[in-house]
Design a protein around this motif. Structure first.
Motif, PDB file in Angstrom:
ATOM      1  N   ARG A 366      21.911  11.002  29.904  1.00 24.16           N
ATOM      2  CA  ARG A 366      22.148  12.158  30.768  1.00 24.16           C
ATOM      3  C   ARG A 366      21.538  13.431  30.165  1.00 24.16           C
ATOM      4  O   ARG A 366      21.001  14.285  30.890  1.00 24.16           O
ATOM      5  CB  ARG A 366      23.642  12.336  30.991  1.00 24.16           C
ATOM      6  CG  ARG A 366      24.265  11.162  31.747  1.00 24.16           C
ATOM      7  CD  ARG A 366      25.741  11.380  32.012  1.00 24.16           C
ATOM      8  NE  ARG A 366      25.980  12.504  32.919  1.00 24.16           N
ATOM      9  CZ  ARG A 366      27.180  12.830  33.395  1.00 24.16           C
ATOM     10  NH1 ARG A 366      28.244  12.098  33.066  1.00 24.16           N
ATOM     11  NH2 ARG A 366      27.335  13.862  34.199  1.00 24.16           N
ATOM     12  N   LEU A 367      21.600  13.559  28.857  1.00 23.28           N
ATOM     13  CA  LEU A 367      20.991  14.719  28.201  1.00 23.28           C
ATOM     14  C   LEU A 367      19.482  14.700  28.347  1.00 23.28           C
ATOM     15  O   LEU A 367      18.851  15.742  28.578  1.00 23.28           O
ATOM     16  CB  LEU A 367      21.374  14.756  26.721  1.00 23.28           C
ATOM     17  CG  LEU A 367      22.840  15.037  26.397  1.00 23.28           C
ATOM     18  CD1 LEU A 367      23.110  14.808  24.917  1.00 23.28           C
ATOM     19  CD2 LEU A 367      23.211  16.465  26.772  1.00 23.28           C
ATOM     20  N   ARG A 368      18.879  13.511  28.246  1.00 26.57           N
ATOM     21  CA  ARG A 368      17.426  13.403  28.389  1.00 26.57           C
ATOM     22  C   ARG A 368      17.006  13.684  29.834  1.00 26.57           C
ATOM     23  O   ARG A 368      15.962  14.294  30.066  1.00 26.57           O
ATOM     24  CB  ARG A 368      16.964  12.012  27.970  1.00 26.57           C
ATOM     25  CG  ARG A 368      17.333  11.636  26.550  1.00 26.57           C
ATOM     26  CD  ARG A 368      16.266  11.700  25.565  1.00 26.57           C
ATOM     27  NE  ARG A 368      14.998  11.154  25.886  1.00 26.57           N
ATOM     28  CZ  ARG A 368      13.886  11.473  25.212  1.00 26.57           C
ATOM     29  NH1 ARG A 368      13.956  12.372  24.239  1.00 26.57           N
ATOM     30  NH2 ARG A 368      12.736  10.907  25.499  1.00 26.57           N
ATOM     31  N   GLN A 369      17.807  13.232  30.780  1.00 21.64           N
ATOM     32  CA  GLN A 369      17.481  13.508  32.179  1.00 21.64           C
ATOM     33  C   GLN A 369      17.517  14.999  32.473  1.00 21.64           C
ATOM     34  O   GLN A 369      16.734  15.504  33.292  1.00 21.64           O
ATOM     35  CB  GLN A 369      18.454  12.771  33.097  1.00 21.64           C
ATOM     36  CG  GLN A 369      18.230  11.262  33.157  1.00 21.64           C
ATOM     37  CD  GLN A 369      19.276  10.564  34.010  1.00 21.64           C
ATOM     38  OE1 GLN A 369      20.288  11.155  34.393  1.00 21.64           O
ATOM     39  NE2 GLN A 369      19.038   9.287  34.314  1.00 21.64           N
ATOM     40  N   ALA A 370      18.425  15.723  31.795  1.00 21.53           N
ATOM     41  CA  ALA A 370      18.533  17.181  31.988  1.00 21.53           C
ATOM     42  C   ALA A 370      17.590  17.961  31.081  1.00 21.53           C
ATOM     43  O   ALA A 370      17.608  19.200  31.083  1.00 21.53           O
ATOM     44  CB  ALA A 370      19.969  17.617  31.741  1.00 21.53           C
ATOM     45  N   ASN A 371      16.756  17.249  30.295  1.00 22.25           N
ATOM     46  CA  ASN A 371      15.811  17.896  29.375  1.00 22.25           C
ATOM     47  C   ASN A 371      16.512  18.862  28.426  1.00 22.25           C
ATOM     48  O   ASN A 371      16.049  19.990  28.186  1.00 22.25           O
ATOM     49  CB  ASN A 371      14.703  18.624  30.142  1.00 22.25           C
ATOM     50  CG  ASN A 371      13.728  17.673  30.804  1.00 22.25           C
ATOM     51  OD1 ASN A 371      13.550  16.544  30.338  1.00 22.25           O
ATOM     52  ND2 ASN A 371      13.113  18.106  31.887  1.00 22.25           N
TER      53      ASN A 371
END
Length: 695
Positions: A366-371
């Motif tokens: 989820r953190l990677r999806q939100a950059n």
């Protein structure tokens, strides 16, 4: 006195064997005579024997020893505190007369065979010829630096004593009365201990970080001498204009406190001045003005500190981050907790995530999806295969169960944020931490902040890495033992300042770079002193957020009085950026622009150059400090009219010169003159044989 010696690794008795070989070879060649007279045959045989003997001599591994003795005279350093307070509170004729008599004292000591050096607060490592004419412009009095600089510079030059000329006012650095300087200190007291009629603005208290839509106090503290019963006008100014004013009655308590309430309607850096209107009969008005530099922000940065399992690192990192009021830290420890994704995160610190047990995998996704920019901390529970796929700036293709115990070494060329001058020494004193053994590969765009030192060997292996590239910047710390660093620094120095700044700067760098600007120009510090050089760095990115180089950047600097200056510099990898030198105090704003792919990109920001008039705060000299220095050194406190007595006391000590022996050893194989001797012997023999008719 000098001497030159030749020694061998093996017993020198083997030289007889070398000589025997040389004589044997010579006898074998010249035993049957030849077309030469007897004297020439003996000469040729001697040359050949000497050549072969010297060649065989090399088998004994000879080396030369050059011994040099020099006489080092005793050194006395005359250290002058050339801060502004000395000139302010010492009558000018008396001060100049003292400087002239001090130069005469130096000449007389030299005549007695004593080496004399002169030092001031501002002459760095260079030497000066005389004190007369010295300008008293130092904005702070750091007597510890002056004394330690004097003692360290000459500790190997038979330092006998340091004579300190000062008013005893000390407002920066460690207190000298609690330090050891390895030599005797002879203080000479300047200035005046009699209080003057004066109103002093001692201190201005305020919050450095404030939030929009709120009010905050600016508190001024006054101290006065000789003005009881008077009233004084105190103003709060912004950009040179008075925004609030109060009348204050001065009482017999000699102290007063004034509070201003200020609103913060818009974000940005603010520069306020508290000004006390001078009264008639004041000794000086230099101490009637103090500056307040603060920042108004919209809100705090939201930081996620997540760990796959409980670990001492979490407490250490959290303690470091909460020292910065701009950071709001949410701590999540798996598998018992989960992050609150209802609010967006400006940056994340992920401890051993991705994890070999799978804990935190969903958080990471989820953190990677939100950059969200992330600092990855690696350890024994890290899933290195998953971590390598993140392309965070460093990778370990082949993980290992073995560990290296490494110490951190600061990369001085990393300039995205500045570190204190004491950082290098403190960081090298941090204890070793475990790092997974292997060949770490560094991404082309990654930058190393800390290197690894294994034992006493400094390596080029990374320990802390920063990568500015897309889709979001990232950083990697290769050890889960940094908690030991914070504990050690706090135990050794009473505060973990460097560790805390390293962690907060790292997180702020990640959070502030979340926006994907193509041009990013930034000062190496948010706040500079008036004595510091102001410097800027820049980053330029292409369309996929990869850093590129070679652009010319236009830079416009605007002072708070709207005066503008223009500059240009070239963005080069590893370049110096833009150096503006020292600037007057104030809040500065800047605009920068460059062209990339036929488009113009801009960036802007602001920074502060601050000035606090510390030298005029103390209106009287502090001879008690000088007296304590004399007591610690078992010397006496002197005054300018006692320089003759000082000279007698110095000569009475009968400082002795010392003899220093310096030895230099060098392998004979590395010295060209020996090969020239061999060549001369061979050429002489060959030339004689050819000249007299036979080879």
């Amino acid at each position: 006195m000098q001497s030159f010696q030749i020694h061998t690794v093996y017993s020198p008795w083997y030289l007889l064997l070398c000589l025997a070989v040389g004589i044997g070879v010579s006898w074998f060649l010249y035993r049957k005579g030849g077309p030469w007279p007897t004297w020439l045959r003996w000469l040729l045989a001697t040359l050949r024997a000497a050549l072969v003997t010297l060649i065989c001599f090399l088998l004994l591994e000879p080396y030369t020893r050059h011994v040099k003795q020099e006489e080092i005279k005793p050194t006395v350093v005359l250290a002058l505190d050339n801060s502004q307070s000395v000139q302010l509170f010492t009558p000018e004729p008396q001060l100049q007369q003292t400087l002239q008599r001090t130069d005469q004292l130096a000449d007389r000591l030299r005549e007695q065979g004593i080496h004399v050096e002169l030092q001031t607060l501002q002459n760095s490592d260079s030497t000066i010829a005389k004190l007369t004419g010295t300008s008293f412009t130092a904005s702070t009095s750091n007597l510890h630096t002056l004394l330690s600089k004097s003692s360290n510079a000459y500790k190997n030059r038979n330092l006998a004593a340091v004579v300190l000329f000062s008013d005893g006012i000390h407002n920066q650095g460690p207190t000298p009365t609690f330090q050891s300087y390895g030599t005797s200190i002879y203080p000479v007291a300047l200035g005046d201990t009699v209080p003057k009629r004066d109103v002093v603005l001692e201190e201005v208290q305020y919050n450095r970080i404030n939030y929009t839509g709120t009010t905050f106090p600016v508190v001024a503290k006054l101290r006065h001498f000789g003005f009881a019963g008077s009233t004084v006008n105190v103003q709060l100014q912004e950009n040179g204009k008075s925004i609030q004013s109060k009348r204050v009655a001065l009482t017999n308590r000699q102290q007063a406190e004034i509070s201003f309430q200020v609103s913060a309607p818009s974000p940005g850096k603010k520069h306020y001045e508290v000004v006390v209107q001078p009264l008639q009969g004041e000794f000086t008005d230099l101490n009637n003005r103090r500056h307040a530099y603060l920042e108004v922000v919209k809100g705090k940065l939201n930081i996620l500190l997540a760990s796959a399992a409980p670990h001492p690192d979490i407490k250490a990192i959290r303690s470091a981050l909460i020292t910065n009021p701009l950071l709001e830290v949410e701590v999540v420890i798996g598998p018992f907790q989960s992050p609150n994704f209802k609010k967006s995160y400006d940056a994340a610190v992920l401890h051993q995530i991705p994890n070999s047990n799978g804990t935190g995998t969903d958080w990471l996704r989820r953190l990677r999806q939100a950059n969200v920019p992330s600092l990855y901390i690696l350890g024994s529970q890290t899933d290195y295969n998953s971590f390598n796929s993140l392309q965070a700036g460093v990778a370990l293709p082949r993980s290992s169960t073995q560990y290296d115990e490494v110490q951190p070494i600061l990369n001085s060329s990393f300039q995205r944020f500045s570190t204190e001058p004491i950082a290098q020494n403190r960081i090298t004193a941090w204890p070793p931490a475990p790092v997974t053994f292997g060949e770490w590969s560094l991404a082309p765009s990654a930058e190393v902040i800390l290197y690894q030192q294994v034992g006493t060997v400094r390596t080029t292996k990374p320990l802390l890495v920063y990568k500015p590239s897309a889709p979001a910047p990232s950083a990697v710390l290769l050890t889960d033992g940094s908690w030991q660093w914070r504990l050690t620094e706090a135990a050794d120095h009473g505060t973990a300042q460097i560790y805390d700044e390293l962690m907060t700067h790292m997180v702020q760098l990640l959070a502030n770079r979340r926006n994907q600007k193509r041009l990013h120009v930034y000062p190496i510090k948010d706040e500079f002193e008036v004595s510091e050089g102001v410097a800027f760095q820049a980053d330029v990115f292409n369309a996929v957020q990869e850093e590129i180089y070679g652009q010319t950047i236009s830079f416009t600097l605007t002072h708070e009085n709207d005066k503008q200056t223009s500059h240009r510099f070239r963005h080069e990898q590893g370049g110096e950026g833009l150096k503006l030198g020292t600037l007057p105090a104030g809040v500065y704003r800047y605009n920068a622009s460059t062209r990339v792919d036929n488009q113009t990109y801009t960036d802007n920001g602001e920074f502060v150059v601050q000035e606090q008039n510390m030298e005029a705060t103390m209106a009287v000299a502090d001879h008690e400090l000088l007296s304590q220095l004399a007591q610690r050194s078992e010397t006496s406190l002197y005054y300018p009219n006692q320089l003759d007595q000082l000279e007698q006391d110095l000569l009475k000590e009968d400082f002795k010169a010392i003899l220093r022996t310096k030895e230099e050893e060098k392998d004979l194989l590395e010295q060209s003159w020996f090969y020239l001797v061999l060549l001369a012997l061979a050429c002489t023999e060959w030339g004689l044989r050819r000249f007299y008719g036979s080879l």
